[in-house]
Design a protein around this motif. Structure first.
Motif, mmCIF file in Angstrom:
data_model
loop_
_atom_site.group_PDB
_atom_site.id
_atom_site.type_symbol
_atom_site.label_atom_id
_atom_site.label_comp_id
_atom_site.label_asym_id
_atom_site.label_seq_id
_atom_site.Cartn_x
_atom_site.Cartn_y
_atom_site.Cartn_z
ATOM 1 N N GLY A 13 0.786 -1.235 0.000
ATOM 2 C CA GLY A 13 0.000 0.000 0.000
ATOM 3 C C GLY A 13 0.815 1.280 0.000
ATOM 4 N N VAL A 14 2.108 1.197 -0.305
ATOM 5 C CA VAL A 14 2.923 2.409 -0.266
ATOM 6 C C VAL A 14 3.016 3.092 -1.633
ATOM 7 C CG1 VAL A 14 4.301 1.682 1.710
ATOM 8 C CG2 VAL A 14 5.078 1.117 -0.586
ATOM 9 N N GLY A 15 2.613 2.380 -2.700
ATOM 10 C CA GLY A 15 2.619 2.999 -4.021
ATOM 11 C C GLY A 15 3.498 2.299 -5.046
ATOM 12 N N LYS A 16 3.729 1.011 -4.874
ATOM 13 C CA LYS A 16 4.573 0.290 -5.833
ATOM 14 C C LYS A 16 3.962 0.259 -7.236
ATOM 15 C CE LYS A 16 4.732 -3.474 -3.443
ATOM 16 N NZ LYS A 16 4.269 -2.944 -2.156
ATOM 17 N N THR A 17 2.683 -0.110 -7.314
ATOM 18 C CA THR A 17 2.067 -0.241 -8.637
ATOM 19 C C THR A 17 1.900 1.125 -9.298
ATOM 20 O OG1 THR A 17 0.992 -2.269 -7.932
ATOM 21 C CG2 THR A 17 0.083 -1.200 -9.866
ATOM 22 N N THR A 18 1.501 2.118 -8.508
ATOM 23 C CA THR A 18 1.426 3.493 -9.014
ATOM 24 C C THR A 18 2.778 3.921 -9.573
ATOM 25 O OG1 THR A 18 -0.237 4.038 -7.361
ATOM 26 C CG2 THR A 18 1.000 5.886 -8.284
ATOM 27 N N ARG A 25 10.111 8.882 -23.097
ATOM 28 C CA ARG A 25 11.447 9.333 -23.492
ATOM 29 C C ARG A 25 11.982 8.562 -24.693
ATOM 30 N NH1 ARG A 25 14.667 12.315 -20.290
ATOM 31 N NH2 ARG A 25 13.576 13.377 -18.628
ATOM 32 N N GLY A 26 11.173 7.621 -25.202
ATOM 33 C CA GLY A 26 11.575 6.914 -26.413
ATOM 34 C C GLY A 26 12.197 5.547 -26.180
ATOM 35 N N TYR A 27 12.275 5.125 -24.911
ATOM 36 C CA TYR A 27 12.841 3.794 -24.628
ATOM 37 C C TYR A 27 11.748 2.744 -24.722
ATOM 38 C CZ TYR A 27 16.819 6.395 -22.864
ATOM 39 O OH TYR A 27 17.887 7.244 -22.754
ATOM 40 N N LYS A 28 12.052 1.658 -25.405
ATOM 41 C CA LYS A 28 11.082 0.569 -25.486
ATOM 42 C C LYS A 28 11.026 -0.118 -24.113
ATOM 43 C CE LYS A 28 9.469 -3.257 -28.256
ATOM 44 N NZ LYS A 28 9.814 -4.391 -29.107
ATOM 45 N N THR A 29 9.876 -0.039 -23.481
ATOM 46 C CA THR A 29 9.748 -0.421 -22.072
ATOM 47 C C THR A 29 8.603 -1.402 -21.870
ATOM 48 O OG1 THR A 29 10.512 1.796 -21.455
ATOM 49 C CG2 THR A 29 9.429 0.516 -19.732
ATOM 50 N N ALA A 30 8.834 -2.405 -21.023
ATOM 51 C CA ALA A 30 7.739 -3.292 -20.604
ATOM 52 C C ALA A 30 7.615 -3.220 -19.095
ATOM 53 C CB ALA A 30 8.006 -4.727 -21.038
ATOM 54 N N VAL A 31 6.384 -3.203 -18.597
ATOM 55 C CA VAL A 31 6.163 -3.246 -17.161
ATOM 56 C C VAL A 31 5.498 -4.582 -16.840
ATOM 57 C CG1 VAL A 31 4.046 -1.824 -17.372
ATOM 58 C CG2 VAL A 31 5.164 -2.054 -15.147
ATOM 59 N N ILE A 32 6.106 -5.309 -15.896
ATOM 60 C CA ILE A 32 5.722 -6.698 -15.629
ATOM 61 C C ILE A 32 5.141 -6.817 -14.230
ATOM 62 C CG2 ILE A 32 6.546 -9.088 -15.550
ATOM 63 C CD1 ILE A 32 9.025 -8.083 -17.145
ATOM 64 N N ASP A 33 3.937 -7.375 -14.133
ATOM 65 C CA ASP A 33 3.281 -7.555 -12.839
ATOM 66 C C ASP A 33 3.699 -8.899 -12.243
ATOM 67 O OD1 ASP A 33 1.649 -7.569 -10.657
ATOM 68 O OD2 ASP A 33 -0.190 -7.067 -11.733
ATOM 69 N N PHE A 34 4.383 -8.873 -11.095
ATOM 70 C CA PHE A 34 4.820 -10.113 -10.426
ATOM 71 C C PHE A 34 3.846 -10.540 -9.340
ATOM 72 C CE2 PHE A 34 9.104 -11.583 -11.635
ATOM 73 C CZ PHE A 34 9.434 -10.621 -12.567
ATOM 74 N N ASP A 35 2.755 -9.820 -9.165
ATOM 75 C CA ASP A 35 1.831 -10.125 -8.068
ATOM 76 C C ASP A 35 0.815 -11.172 -8.519
ATOM 77 O OD1 ASP A 35 0.602 -10.074 -5.657
ATOM 78 O OD2 ASP A 35 0.282 -7.910 -5.607
ATOM 79 N N VAL A 36 1.282 -12.430 -8.585
ATOM 80 C CA VAL A 36 0.417 -13.513 -9.058
ATOM 81 C C VAL A 36 -0.710 -13.750 -8.056
ATOM 82 C CG1 VAL A 36 0.344 -15.994 -9.515
ATOM 83 C CG2 VAL A 36 2.225 -14.626 -10.373
ATOM 84 N N GLY A 37 -1.931 -13.782 -8.546
ATOM 85 C CA GLY A 37 -3.079 -13.992 -7.681
ATOM 86 C C GLY A 37 -3.770 -12.688 -7.307
ATOM 87 N N LEU A 38 -3.024 -11.589 -7.281
ATOM 88 C CA LEU A 38 -3.614 -10.287 -6.919
ATOM 89 C C LEU A 38 -3.177 -9.232 -7.920
ATOM 90 C CD1 LEU A 38 -3.086 -10.177 -3.045
ATOM 91 C CD2 LEU A 38 -5.259 -10.344 -4.231
ATOM 92 N N ARG A 39 -3.384 -9.492 -9.199
ATOM 93 C CA ARG A 39 -2.876 -8.537 -10.179
ATOM 94 C C ARG A 39 -3.681 -7.245 -10.135
ATOM 95 N NH1 ARG A 39 -4.939 -11.698 -15.182
ATOM 96 N NH2 ARG A 39 -6.969 -10.776 -15.531
ATOM 97 N N ASN A 40 -3.010 -6.153 -10.296
ATOM 98 C CA ASN A 40 -3.656 -4.839 -10.254
ATOM 99 C C ASN A 40 -3.055 -3.858 -11.234
ATOM 100 O OD1 ASN A 40 -5.832 -4.833 -8.451
ATOM 101 N ND2 ASN A 40 -4.412 -5.085 -6.749
ATOM 102 N N LEU A 41 -1.889 -4.170 -11.725
ATOM 103 C CA LEU A 41 -1.232 -3.279 -12.681
ATOM 104 C C LEU A 41 -2.125 -3.049 -13.903
ATOM 105 C CD1 LEU A 41 1.470 -1.818 -13.374
ATOM 106 C CD2 LEU A 41 2.119 -3.898 -14.579
ATOM 107 N N ASP A 42 -2.850 -4.106 -14.324
ATOM 108 C CA ASP A 42 -3.734 -3.974 -15.486
ATOM 109 C C ASP A 42 -4.795 -2.897 -15.268
ATOM 110 O OD1 ASP A 42 -4.795 -5.579 -13.502
ATOM 111 O OD2 ASP A 42 -5.983 -6.812 -14.870
ATOM 112 N N LEU A 43 -5.303 -2.803 -14.024
ATOM 113 C CA LEU A 43 -6.326 -1.788 -13.717
ATOM 114 C C LEU A 43 -5.733 -0.384 -13.746
ATOM 115 C CD1 LEU A 43 -8.504 -2.953 -10.677
ATOM 116 C CD2 LEU A 43 -9.303 -2.249 -12.940
ATOM 117 N N ILE A 44 -4.538 -0.255 -13.144
ATOM 118 C CA ILE A 44 -3.884 1.052 -13.071
ATOM 119 C C ILE A 44 -3.505 1.527 -14.484
ATOM 120 C CG2 ILE A 44 -1.862 2.273 -12.116
ATOM 121 C CD1 ILE A 44 -3.924 1.463 -10.010
#
Lengths: 88, 269
Positions: B13-18, B30-49
């Motif tokens: 709850g400190v703001g990791k996903t944010t 900035r032009g860098y090809k970037t992927a963000v990976i959700d490691f929270d298996v079972g409680l995914r939330n990155l998709d919502l954010i």
């Protein structure tokens, strides 16, 4: 903090209490973090060996590992009771 | 060869996903090809954010288990070019993230991406260890609050002993402090740990200070990374953090709160 507050009795702010508490607990935890996992078991086994000869309580054996760059020192501190009881 | 950045904290709850959402968006901007990976298996939330919860077909675990290819699972962001999201599995067992499986997927992604941002789950269990294991850099998200600072110190210890870089005797993981939910008025009143206090205890380099801001909740409500709200203080602070991550120098902003006038300071109020 207003000018007149300086005349009131000064009370420690909660933030400075938080900082002091954190400094103590973090320093303590950093110390134990560097110790190897086998230390508690080593302490239990040493305790068992010493108990074959003298009656001592659990907290009378302290095991501590201090690491410097070039060497590690395993410090063993046993507090013996005043009258040593011979089990034989 | 991608640079792997873990966003971690220990405490929840400190703001990791944010932070993961905003930092990855900022790097892509900035032009860098970037992927963000959700490691929270079972409680995914990155998709919502990231506002892609309805576009999830395959996930990280599917790719590890060979049920989908990386290209099938990666979701291309609709707002920012160069940005991709790899969602976590919502249903599987946490243990499905095997060390070899994670390694294989990250290796494959490393070939085509510039940055991989790993959004860690809270705690120090398997998922969190998997998220930080491969990291080159770590963003330690901390609130100015006792339990968060203590947990951050614990995570720093784990980075220094259990990461791949530590195990293989390589250069250590580069550690960055990101102080979030900072309220400078409460700091001024002595009710909240200050930036200096947290720095004294953790003593790692500062990536940024994100002020407590209504914009953060507003942005997450709408599934938009707060860095895209460039008018907001939090958005600006995240943009500064991305710049510092890329080695640019930026002065700290938004730390003075509502500065009181001289008379108000003298006579209170």
């Amino acid at each position: 903090m207003s000018f007149f507050d300086y005349f009131k009795t000064r009370k420690k702010s909660s933030a400075s209490i938080a900082k002091e508490r954190l400094q103590i607990i973090v320093a303590h935890e950093r110390n134990t973090r560097e110790q190897p996992d086998y230390l508690p078991e080593l302490q239990q086994e040493l305790l068992a060996v010493i108990r074959r000869y003298v009656e001592i309580e659990d907290d009378q054996v302290q095991v501590q590992l201090d690491r410097n760059d070039s060497c590690s020192v395993l410090e063993l501190n046993v507090t013996l009771p005043e009258e040593v009881v011979d089990p034989q | 060869m991608a640079r792997i950045i873990v966003v971690t904290s220990g405490k929840g709850g400190v703001g990791k996903t944010t932070t993961s959402a905003s930092i990855s968006t900022g790097l892509a901007q900035r032009g860098y090809k970037t992927a963000v990976i959700d490691f929270d298996v079972g409680l995914r939330n990155l998709d919502l954010i990231m506002n892609c919860e309805r576009r999830v077909v395959y996930d990280f675990v599917n790719v590890i288990q060979g049920e989908a290819t990386l290209n099938q699972a990666l979701i291309r962001d609709k707002r920012v070019e160069n940005l991709f999201i790899l969602p976590a599995s919502q249903t599987r067992d946490k243990e499905a993230l095997t060390a070899e499986g994670v390694q294989k997927v990250l290796d494959e992604m490393s070939e085509t991406f510039d940055y991989l941002v790993c959004d860690s789950p809270a705690g120090i269990e398997h998922g969190a260890l998997m998220a930080l294991y491969h990291a080159d850099e770590a963003i330690v998200v901390t609130n100015p609050e006792v339990s968060s600072v203590r947990d951050s110190d614990r995570i720093l210890g784990i980075l220094q002993s259990k990461s791949r870089r530590a195990e293989q005797g390589m250069d250590p993981v580069k550690e960055h402090l990101l102080l979030t939910r900072y309220n400078s008025e409460r700091v001024e009143r002595g009710e909240m740990l200050s930036l200096e206090d947290v720095n004294d205890i953790l003593s790692i380099s500062l990536l940024g200070v994100i002020p407590e801001s209504q914009a953060v909740l507003n942005a997450s409500n709408q599934g938009s990374p707060v860095i895209l709200e460039d008018e907001s203080e939090a958005g600006g602070a995240y943009a500064d953090a991305v710049a510092r991550l890329l080695g640019e120098e930026r002065p700290l902003r938004f730390l003075d709160g509502n500065k009181k006038g001289f008379l108000k300071r003298m006579f209170g109020g």
